[in-house]
Design a protein around this motif. Sequence first.
Motif, PDB file in Angstrom:
ATOM      1  N   ALA A 271       0.888  -1.382  -0.107  1.00 54.38           N
ATOM      2  CA  ALA A 271      -0.061   0.068  -0.010  1.00 54.38           C
ATOM      3  C   ALA A 271       0.907   1.210   0.066  1.00 54.38           C
ATOM      4  N   ALA A 272       2.105   1.137   0.629  1.00 56.54           N
ATOM      5  CA  ALA A 272       2.782   2.396   0.761  1.00 56.54           C
ATOM      6  C   ALA A 272       3.506   2.839  -0.683  1.00 56.54           C
ATOM      7  N   GLU A 273       3.624   1.701  -1.419  1.00 56.84           N
ATOM      8  CA  GLU A 273       4.415   1.924  -2.598  1.00 56.84           C
ATOM      9  C   GLU A 273       3.164   2.568  -3.703  1.00 56.84           C
ATOM     10  N   ARG A 274       2.004   2.153  -3.390  1.00 60.60           N
ATOM     11  CA  ARG A 274       0.982   2.830  -4.161  1.00 60.60           C
ATOM     12  C   ARG A 274       0.249   3.762  -3.757  1.00 60.60           C
ATOM     13  N   ASP A 275       0.796   4.552  -2.623  1.00 59.27           N
ATOM     14  CA  ASP A 275      -0.032   5.743  -1.805  1.00 59.27           C
ATOM     15  C   ASP A 275      -1.719   5.357  -1.656  1.00 59.27           C
ATOM     16  N   LEU A 276      -1.718   4.100  -0.742  1.00 54.06           N
ATOM     17  CA  LEU A 276      -2.945   3.771  -0.358  1.00 54.06           C
ATOM     18  C   LEU A 276      -3.105   4.027   0.945  1.00 54.06           C
ATOM     19  N   PRO A 277      -4.302   4.229   1.658  1.00 50.69           N
ATOM     20  CA  PRO A 277      -4.392   4.166   3.008  1.00 50.69           C
ATOM     21  C   PRO A 277      -4.647   3.067   3.688  1.00 50.69           C
ATOM     22  N   LEU A 278      -3.594   2.165   4.116  1.00 56.38           N
ATOM     23  CA  LEU A 278      -3.977   1.084   4.571  1.00 56.38           C
ATOM     24  C   LEU A 278      -2.673   0.743   5.648  1.00 56.38           C
ATOM     25  N   ALA A 279      -2.986   0.060   6.770  1.00 55.06           N
ATOM     26  CA  ALA A 279      -2.058  -0.005   7.701  1.00 55.06           C
ATOM     27  C   ALA A 279      -2.228  -1.510   8.540  1.00 55.06           C
ATOM     28  N   THR A 280      -0.991  -2.015   9.065  1.00 53.35           N
ATOM     29  CA  THR A 280      -1.270  -3.215   9.713  1.00 53.35           C
ATOM     30  C   THR A 280      -2.002  -2.791  11.128  1.00 53.35           C
ATOM     31  N   VAL A 281      -2.744  -3.702  11.578  1.00 50.32           N
ATOM     32  CA  VAL A 281      -3.470  -3.606  13.023  1.00 50.32           C
ATOM     33  C   VAL A 281      -2.510  -3.762  14.142  1.00 50.32           C
TER      34      VAL A 281
END
Length: 287
Positions: A271-281
């Motif tokens: 997600a970081a490489e694609r500029d998407l709002p996603l994070a591990t919980v």
Amino acid sequence: MSVSTAESPLSGVRVVTLAPNLPGPVAANRLVTLGATVTKVEPPAGDPLAVASPDYYRLLAEGQEVRTLDLKDAAGREALESLLEDADLLITSSRPRALEKLGLAWADLHPRHPRLSQVAVVGHAGTDADRPGHDLTYQAKAGTLSPPMMPVIPVADLAGAERVVGDATALLFHASRSGTGGYREVALAQVVEDAAASVRSGLCGPGTPLGGGLPTYGIYRTADDGWIALAAIEPHFIMRLGEELGVDPMDRDSLEGAFLRRGQDAWEQWAAERDLPLATVRPALRS
């Protein structure tokens, strides 16, 4: 990036706080980060927070001068009056009738210290200000609890602290222009009621856009039995997510299947490489 005290917006502002437990210390800590000089006055028995959570107490009191004064004693009240002579702001969290007994109600303070502003933290607004309560009871009345689960975060206390800071800075701004201090009351029960408007309005809560109703805003299991939090709300994020995942339609079943293809850390990197709002919980914190 942090700034030096000299560059901080509240540099030169002197604050005295009589507020123990949580809202007062959190607010005082925030004022310190904004550059204010804070003197924390505690009773002989100390702040109950120091017993309940010593580490949190030390964190919140960092950068403050802590004084022990018995305000039921004439010498203690005299020492407090000396502190207030040079102070710009007083924070209290005692019930109004207790402040009246100590001569610290706004009607008593203002004539003695006309430049001083006061933010009074109370449980309930108006004529109910003397009614006892704490974060749990405020949330209970506001409808933000899911029995029998206890709240993870004390919403009233923490959000109330931020309101204290907001009202304090407004009072300080007014005093800087008028030369006269002012008074604001922060009712913690009202703070939770205001926050609960997001539920009453259908934004939060089960089945709502931020409560599971929007597939692209949710929590998903990953291949390594971990979890990721996906927060794609805006159309451009949703469109890019679908393109990158190759998922169509963008429903919960499709997303659940897609996220089971990798582990949670791999998804976060993806997600970081694609500029998407996603994070591990992160696992739930335990004291």
